[in-house]
Design an enzyme around this catalytic site. Structure first.
Site, mmCIF file in Angstrom:
data_model
loop_
_atom_site.group_PDB
_atom_site.id
_atom_site.type_symbol
_atom_site.label_atom_id
_atom_site.label_comp_id
_atom_site.label_asym_id
_atom_site.label_seq_id
_atom_site.Cartn_x
_atom_site.Cartn_y
_atom_site.Cartn_z
ATOM 1 N N VAL A 1 12.381 50.962 20.061
ATOM 2 C CA VAL A 1 11.419 51.660 20.929
ATOM 3 C C VAL A 1 11.008 53.028 20.380
ATOM 4 C CG1 VAL A 1 12.016 50.389 23.040
ATOM 5 C CG2 VAL A 1 13.223 52.514 22.511
ATOM 6 N N ASP B 1 17.069 49.201 21.245
ATOM 7 C CA ASP B 1 17.502 50.261 20.331
ATOM 8 C C ASP B 1 16.672 51.521 20.573
ATOM 9 O OD1 ASP B 1 19.000 50.817 17.558
ATOM 10 O OD2 ASP B 1 16.995 51.703 17.463
ATOM 11 N N TYR C 1 14.112 60.053 20.335
ATOM 12 C CA TYR C 1 12.863 59.356 20.699
ATOM 13 C C TYR C 1 12.339 59.838 22.062
ATOM 14 C CZ TYR C 1 14.532 55.842 17.258
ATOM 15 O OH TYR C 1 15.019 55.188 16.150
ATOM 16 N N LYS D 1 21.366 56.944 19.947
ATOM 17 C CA LYS D 1 21.816 57.689 18.765
ATOM 18 C C LYS D 1 21.907 59.184 19.054
ATOM 19 C CE LYS D 1 19.029 54.345 16.247
ATOM 20 N NZ LYS D 1 17.760 54.202 16.968
ATOM 21 N N HIS E 1 22.811 59.652 13.974
ATOM 22 C CA HIS E 1 21.471 59.244 13.545
ATOM 23 C C HIS E 1 21.197 59.527 12.062
ATOM 24 C CE1 HIS E 1 17.240 58.603 15.474
ATOM 25 N NE2 HIS E 1 17.240 58.158 14.241
ATOM 26 N N SER F 1 23.852 55.829 11.070
ATOM 27 C CA SER F 1 22.520 55.399 10.667
ATOM 28 C C SER F 1 22.070 56.246 9.485
ATOM 29 C CB SER F 1 21.559 55.580 11.849
ATOM 30 O OG SER F 1 20.267 55.218 11.467
ATOM 31 N N GLN G 1 22.800 51.621 10.400
ATOM 32 C CA GLN G 1 21.400 51.243 10.644
ATOM 33 C C GLN G 1 20.526 51.950 9.613
ATOM 34 O OE1 GLN G 1 18.130 52.265 13.971
ATOM 35 N NE2 GLN G 1 19.838 51.133 14.826
ATOM 36 N N PRO H 1 11.856 46.767 10.052
ATOM 37 C CA PRO H 1 11.896 45.429 9.450
ATOM 38 C C PRO H 1 10.503 44.860 9.206
ATOM 39 C CG PRO H 1 12.363 45.284 11.791
ATOM 40 C CD PRO H 1 12.342 46.756 11.452
ATOM 41 N N LYS I 1 9.882 46.830 16.266
ATOM 42 C CA LYS I 1 9.284 47.574 17.386
ATOM 43 C C LYS I 1 7.907 46.998 17.686
ATOM 44 C CE LYS I 1 6.165 50.728 18.870
ATOM 45 N NZ LYS I 1 4.697 50.745 18.622
ATOM 46 N N SER I 2 7.615 46.820 18.958
ATOM 47 C CA SER I 2 6.237 46.601 19.380
ATOM 48 C C SER I 2 6.108 47.092 20.805
ATOM 49 C CB SER I 2 5.838 45.121 19.298
ATOM 50 O OG SER I 2 4.507 44.996 19.757
ATOM 51 N N ARG J 1 2.844 40.608 21.058
ATOM 52 C CA ARG J 1 3.600 40.764 19.797
ATOM 53 C C ARG J 1 5.107 40.843 20.068
ATOM 54 N NH1 ARG J 1 -1.190 43.483 18.358
ATOM 55 N NH2 ARG J 1 -0.467 45.571 18.920
ATOM 56 N N GLU K 1 5.949 37.267 20.323
ATOM 57 C CA GLU K 1 5.845 36.658 18.971
ATOM 58 C C GLU K 1 7.081 36.996 18.123
ATOM 59 O OE1 GLU K 1 2.228 37.927 16.948
ATOM 60 O OE2 GLU K 1 3.254 37.843 15.012
HETATM 61 P P1 NDP Z 1 8.589 48.308 12.469
HETATM 62 O O1 NDP Z 1 8.787 47.856 11.070
HETATM 63 O O2 NDP Z 1 9.324 47.631 13.542
HETATM 64 O O3 NDP Z 1 7.025 48.244 12.718
HETATM 65 C C1 NDP Z 1 6.427 48.596 13.917
HETATM 66 C C2 NDP Z 1 4.910 48.463 13.731
HETATM 67 O O4 NDP Z 1 4.566 47.083 13.541
HETATM 68 C C3 NDP Z 1 4.115 48.960 14.900
HETATM 69 O O5 NDP Z 1 2.936 49.561 14.410
HETATM 70 C C4 NDP Z 1 3.775 47.670 15.663
HETATM 71 O O6 NDP Z 1 2.584 47.836 16.389
HETATM 72 C C5 NDP Z 1 3.609 46.695 14.522
HETATM 73 N N1 NDP Z 1 3.911 45.317 14.914
HETATM 74 C C6 NDP Z 1 4.943 44.897 15.685
HETATM 75 N N2 NDP Z 1 4.951 43.554 15.793
HETATM 76 C C7 NDP Z 1 3.883 43.113 15.090
HETATM 77 C C8 NDP Z 1 3.358 41.821 14.841
HETATM 78 N N3 NDP Z 1 3.927 40.734 15.333
HETATM 79 N N4 NDP Z 1 2.230 41.739 14.081
HETATM 80 C C9 NDP Z 1 1.649 42.839 13.578
HETATM 81 N N5 NDP Z 1 2.105 44.098 13.774
HETATM 82 C C10 NDP Z 1 3.219 44.233 14.529
HETATM 83 O O7 NDP Z 1 8.855 49.905 12.458
HETATM 84 P P2 NDP Z 1 9.731 50.960 13.244
HETATM 85 O O8 NDP Z 1 9.726 52.174 12.435
HETATM 86 O O9 NDP Z 1 9.309 51.117 14.650
HETATM 87 O O10 NDP Z 1 11.211 50.369 13.223
HETATM 88 C C11 NDP Z 1 11.702 49.522 14.231
HETATM 89 C C12 NDP Z 1 12.791 50.203 15.044
HETATM 90 O O11 NDP Z 1 13.851 50.634 14.205
HETATM 91 C C13 NDP Z 1 12.353 51.502 15.752
HETATM 92 O O12 NDP Z 1 11.564 51.261 16.888
HETATM 93 C C14 NDP Z 1 13.680 52.136 16.013
HETATM 94 O O13 NDP Z 1 14.301 51.534 17.133
HETATM 95 C C15 NDP Z 1 14.425 51.820 14.730
HETATM 96 N N6 NDP Z 1 14.281 52.919 13.751
HETATM 97 C C16 NDP Z 1 15.413 53.610 13.419
HETATM 98 C C17 NDP Z 1 15.362 54.648 12.525
HETATM 99 C C18 NDP Z 1 16.610 55.379 12.204
HETATM 100 O O14 NDP Z 1 16.557 56.421 11.545
HETATM 101 N N7 NDP Z 1 17.751 54.894 12.636
HETATM 102 C C19 NDP Z 1 14.106 55.081 11.884
HETATM 103 C C20 NDP Z 1 12.956 54.272 12.281
HETATM 104 C C21 NDP Z 1 13.063 53.231 13.161
HETATM 105 P P3 NDP Z 1 2.501 47.469 17.994
HETATM 106 O O15 NDP Z 1 3.542 48.292 18.688
HETATM 107 O O16 NDP Z 1 1.112 47.856 18.335
HETATM 108 O O17 NDP Z 1 2.765 45.994 18.108
#
Ligand code: NDP
Length: 280
Positions: A27, A52, A57, A82, A115, A144, A166, A194, A235-236, A241, A244
Site C-alpha cells: 500500500v 504490507d 507510508y 515497518k 525499514h 528491509s 524485504q 515486484p 501494489k495496486s 488490477r 488480476e
Molecule cells: P509495484 O512493482 O508493486 O508496482 C506498482 C505499480 O504498478 C503501480 O503504478 C500500479 O498502478 C501498477 N500496477 C499494479 N498492478 C498492475 C497491473 N496488473 N497491470 C499494470 N500495472 C499495474 O511497486 P511498489 O513500489 O508499490 O512495490 C510494491 C509494494 O512493496 C509497496 O506498495 C510496498 O508495500 C512495498 N515496498 C517496500 C519498500 C521497502 O523499502 N521496504 C519500498 C517500495 C515498496 P495502480 O495502482 O494504478 O494499479
C-alpha cells in the site's frame, strides 16, 4: 500429489514457525484516506490475506479502519508494518511500535520490520525488535533493504537472524547472492516492486511469455516471484488490477519460461536513490 499451480497459495512458514501468506497487497502510495481504505477492502474481497504497510507510508490508520470494516477474524489476516529510521534506538523502537499498533487498531502485529539499514543504532534497534517478538506483541520481526553485511552484523551481535528481508526484487534486479545468503540463514525473502513499479511492463520477453500463458505481464511477474520462493507484494489501488494480481494460482510458468525470465537480470533499480549497498 500437490498441484504445482496452487501449492504456492499455501502460506510460507518462517523460521520461527509463523505462517505468512506468500502474496500480499502493498500500500505504498495507495493514496490517503479513501484510496488506501478502498484498496485494502478490494484486496480482502479478492482473497488477499496479507497487507504490507509502513509507518512512513502514513496510511496505517486507513489500513486499520479498512480491516475493521471487513470484519475478518483477526487471525485470518496478516499485517506487516515497518519502523522508520528516524525512530531507531531501543526505547524509540518500543515507542514507535506502540504508535503503529494504535494507528492500526491492533493488539499484535504479525510482522514488524526495520525499514532501512541506517548506521549507528542498527544493533540496539534489532535488540528492541527481538524483545517485541519475545513479548509476543510482534509475531515475527525482520528487516528491509539489508545487504549481506548488514544481516551478518545483526547475526554476529545477537545470534538471532531476522525472519525476513524485504528487498527490491524482480527479473531485472534478482539479487542472487543476497537471496542465496538469506536461504542459507533461514531468512525469507520478500519482493518489493515486484511489478517494477510498472516501469518494465512493456518488455518483449515478458510479453512473449504472457501471451504463451494467456495472462498479463503483471501476472507473469507475480508468478515468477512466487515460483522463485519469494513473498510477493504487488501494489495496486485499482479494483480490477488488485483482482488480476491475485489470479496467479491457477497457472504456472514452465522451467523454460522461468529460465527466459531469469535471463533479464541487469541490476536495474526502479528507485535509484533507494540502493542500500552504499549504506555503511
Ligand atoms: P509495484 O512493482 O508493486 O508496482 C506498482 C505499480 O504498478 C503501480 O503504478 C500500479 O498502478 C501498477 N500496477 C499494479 N498492478 C498492475 C497491473 N496488473 N497491470 C499494470 N500495472 C499495474 O511497486 P511498489 O513500489 O508499490 O512495490 C510494491 C509494494 O512493496 C509497496 O506498495 C510496498 O508495500 C512495498 N515496498 C517496500 C519498500 C521497502 O523499502 N521496504 C519500498 C517500495 C515498496 P495502480 O495502482 O494504478 O494499479
Amino acid at each position: 500429489m500437490v498441484d504445482r499451480r496452487s501449492a504456492l497459495a499455501e502460506p510460507l512458514q518462517l523460521s520461527t514457525g509463523v505462517c505468512i501468506p506468500r502474496l500480499g497487497l502493498g500500500v505504498f502510495r495507495a493514496g490517503s484516506g479513501e484510496g488506501t481504505r478502498n484498496a485494502v477492502r478490494w484486496a480482502i474481497e479478492s482473497g488477499y490475506r496479507h497487507i504490507d504497510t509502513a509507518a512512513v507510508y502514513r496510511n496505517e490508520a486507513e489500513v486499520g479502519e479498512a480491516l475493521r470494516q471487513c470484519e475478518l477474524p483477526r487471525q485470518q489476516v496478516f499485517v506487516t508494518t515497518k519502523l522508520w529510521r528516524d525512530d531507531y534506538g531501543y526505547d524509540n523502537t518500543l515507542r514507535a511500535f506502540e504508535g503503529s499498533l494504535g494507528r492500526l487498531q491492533l493488539d499484535v502485529i504479525d510482522l514488524y520490520l526495520m525499514h532501512w539499514p541506517s548506521p549507528g543504532t542498527r544493533v540496539e534497534t534489532w535488540r528492541a525488535m527481538v524483545a517485541l517478538a519475545e513479548s509476543g506483541r510482534a509475531r515475527a520481526v525482520g528487516v528491509s533493504n539489508f545487504t549481506i553485511d548488514h544481516l551478518q552484523e545483526l547475526i554476529d551481535a545477537t545470534g538471532i537472524a531476522p525472519s525476513t528481508n524485504q528487498v527490491e526484487i524482480h527479473p531485472f534486479l534478482q539479487q542472487r547472492e543476497l537471496v542465496l545468503y538469506c536461504r542459507e540463514h533461514g531468512i525469507a525473502v520478500e519482493a518489493w516492486a515486484p511489478l517494477t513499479k510498472a516501469q518494465r511492463l512493456g518488455d518483449p520477453v515478458l510479453g512473449a511469455v504472457a501471451s504463451e500463458v494467456r495472462r498479463s505481464v503483471a501476472q507473469v511477474l507475480i508468478r515468477w516471484s512466487l515460483q522463485k520462493g519469494f513473498i510477493v507484494l504487488p501494489k495496486s489501488s485499482n479494483r480490477s488490477r488488485i483482482r488480476e494480481n491475485r489470479s496467479v494460482f491457477d497457472f504456472s510458468l514452465s522451467d523454460e519460461q522461468m529460465a527466459r525470465i531469469d535471463g533479464l537480470d541487469e541490476s536495474y533499480r526502479t528507485a535509484p536513490g533507494w540502493d542500500p549497498s552504499s549504506t555503511p
